[in-house]
Design a protein around this motif. Structure first.
Motif, PDB file in Angstrom:
ATOM      1  N   ALA A 180       0.860  -1.187   0.000  1.00 28.11           N
ATOM      2  CA  ALA A 180       0.000   0.000   0.000  1.00 28.11           C
ATOM      3  C   ALA A 180       0.895   1.236   0.000  1.00 28.11           C
ATOM      4  N   ASP A 181       0.382   2.306  -0.585  1.00 20.23           N
ATOM      5  CA  ASP A 181       1.026   3.599  -0.454  1.00 20.23           C
ATOM      6  C   ASP A 181      -0.060   4.598  -0.064  1.00 20.23           C
ATOM      7  N   ARG A 182       0.217   5.868  -0.161  1.00 22.57           N
ATOM      8  CA  ARG A 182      -0.750   6.866   0.307  1.00 22.57           C
ATOM      9  C   ARG A 182      -2.056   6.857  -0.474  1.00 22.57           C
ATOM     10  N   ALA A 183      -1.998   6.457  -1.742  1.00 19.49           N
ATOM     11  CA  ALA A 183      -3.187   6.558  -2.588  1.00 19.49           C
ATOM     12  C   ALA A 183      -3.772   5.227  -3.050  1.00 19.49           C
ATOM     13  N   HIS A 184      -2.991   4.151  -3.010  1.00 15.21           N
ATOM     14  CA  HIS A 184      -3.436   2.888  -3.588  1.00 15.21           C
ATOM     15  C   HIS A 184      -3.069   1.695  -2.707  1.00 15.21           C
ATOM     16  N   VAL A 185      -3.744   0.586  -2.980  1.00 16.10           N
ATOM     17  CA  VAL A 185      -3.339  -0.715  -2.459  1.00 16.10           C
ATOM     18  C   VAL A 185      -2.976  -1.562  -3.687  1.00 16.10           C
ATOM     19  N   TYR A 186      -2.082  -2.509  -3.499  1.00 14.32           N
ATOM     20  CA  TYR A 186      -1.582  -3.330  -4.587  1.00 14.32           C
ATOM     21  C   TYR A 186      -1.824  -4.787  -4.248  1.00 14.32           C
ATOM     22  N   GLY A 187      -2.303  -5.530  -5.232  1.00 19.43           N
ATOM     23  CA  GLY A 187      -2.632  -6.910  -4.936  1.00 19.43           C
ATOM     24  C   GLY A 187      -2.526  -7.833  -6.128  1.00 19.43           C
ATOM     25  N   LEU A 188      -2.694  -9.102  -5.834  1.00 19.37           N
ATOM     26  CA  LEU A 188      -2.651 -10.183  -6.806  1.00 19.37           C
ATOM     27  C   LEU A 188      -3.981 -10.921  -6.745  1.00 19.37           C
TER      28      LEU A 188
ATOM     29  N   LEU B  30       0.204  -7.560 -11.208  1.00 18.21           N
ATOM     30  CA  LEU B  30       0.046  -6.752 -10.008  1.00 18.21           C
ATOM     31  C   LEU B  30      -1.032  -5.705 -10.269  1.00 18.21           C
ATOM     32  N   LEU B  31      -2.052  -5.701  -9.433  1.00 15.29           N
ATOM     33  CA  LEU B  31      -3.171  -4.770  -9.575  1.00 15.29           C
ATOM     34  C   LEU B  31      -2.966  -3.563  -8.675  1.00 15.29           C
ATOM     35  N   ARG B  32      -3.249  -2.383  -9.186  1.00 16.23           N
ATOM     36  CA  ARG B  32      -3.234  -1.158  -8.386  1.00 16.23           C
ATOM     37  C   ARG B  32      -4.686  -0.730  -8.212  1.00 16.23           C
ATOM     38  N   LEU B  33      -5.146  -0.718  -6.969  1.00 13.59           N
ATOM     39  CA  LEU B  33      -6.547  -0.445  -6.667  1.00 13.59           C
ATOM     40  C   LEU B  33      -6.694   0.785  -5.793  1.00 13.59           C
ATOM     41  N   ASP B  34      -7.736   1.511  -6.035  1.00 19.28           N
ATOM     42  CA  ASP B  34      -8.134   2.586  -5.140  1.00 19.28           C
ATOM     43  C   ASP B  34      -8.746   1.910  -3.912  1.00 19.28           C
ATOM     44  N   PRO B  35      -8.335   2.256  -2.709  1.00 19.85           N
ATOM     45  CA  PRO B  35      -8.905   1.593  -1.531  1.00 19.85           C
ATOM     46  C   PRO B  35     -10.433   1.661  -1.466  1.00 19.85           C
TER      47      PRO B  35
END
Length: 131
Positions: free
Chosen positions: A46-54, A97-102
């Protein structure tokens, strides 16, 4: 080499998406990003704006692993967990790797235990520059 998102393991049953959790979110299809489906996703960073997942699937790709690898898709067994009501064994896709808005995450499904999480991250590092 560009550094990717920093991996952490911090699942908290607080309604917010945290690395280490399997959550449910809408995942676009690779061949047509305007379409997709709701599916479980293992969050790894995770970072300030997104979460990353599989993304996870209950489909068994062991039978067609060579064909999947030729198509650039690589899977790893992660077993079953609370993210699937039927407790079916799942596989995680390592190469996408997916970048998602929380806010796009609909619900927490369960947390993956630390040893399985670490094994998935180690395998995914073959495909992604994870911090």
């Amino acid at each position: 080499m560009r550094r990717g998102p920093r991996v952490t393991y911090a699942p908290h049953r607080d309604g917010r998406p945290d690395p280490g959790e399997v959550v449910w979110a809408w995942v676009p299809y690779e061949e047509d990003a305007s379409q997709g489906k709701d599916r479980p996703v293992l969050l790894v960073a995770a970072d300030r704006a997104h979460v990353y997942g599989l993304m996870l699937t209950s489909q068994d790709h062991d039978r067609d692993a060579a064909q999947e690898a030729r198509a650039g898709r690589h899977w790893m067994d992660v077993g079953s967990g609370g993210w699937d009501r039927e407790q079916r064994p799942s596989e995680v896709r390592l190469d996408r790797l997916l970048r998602l808005d929380p806010s796009a995450v609909r619900r927490e499904g369960a947390a993956l235990d630390r040893p399985r999480f670490d094994a998935v991250v180690a395998a995914a590092r073959q495909f992604h520059a994870l911090g």
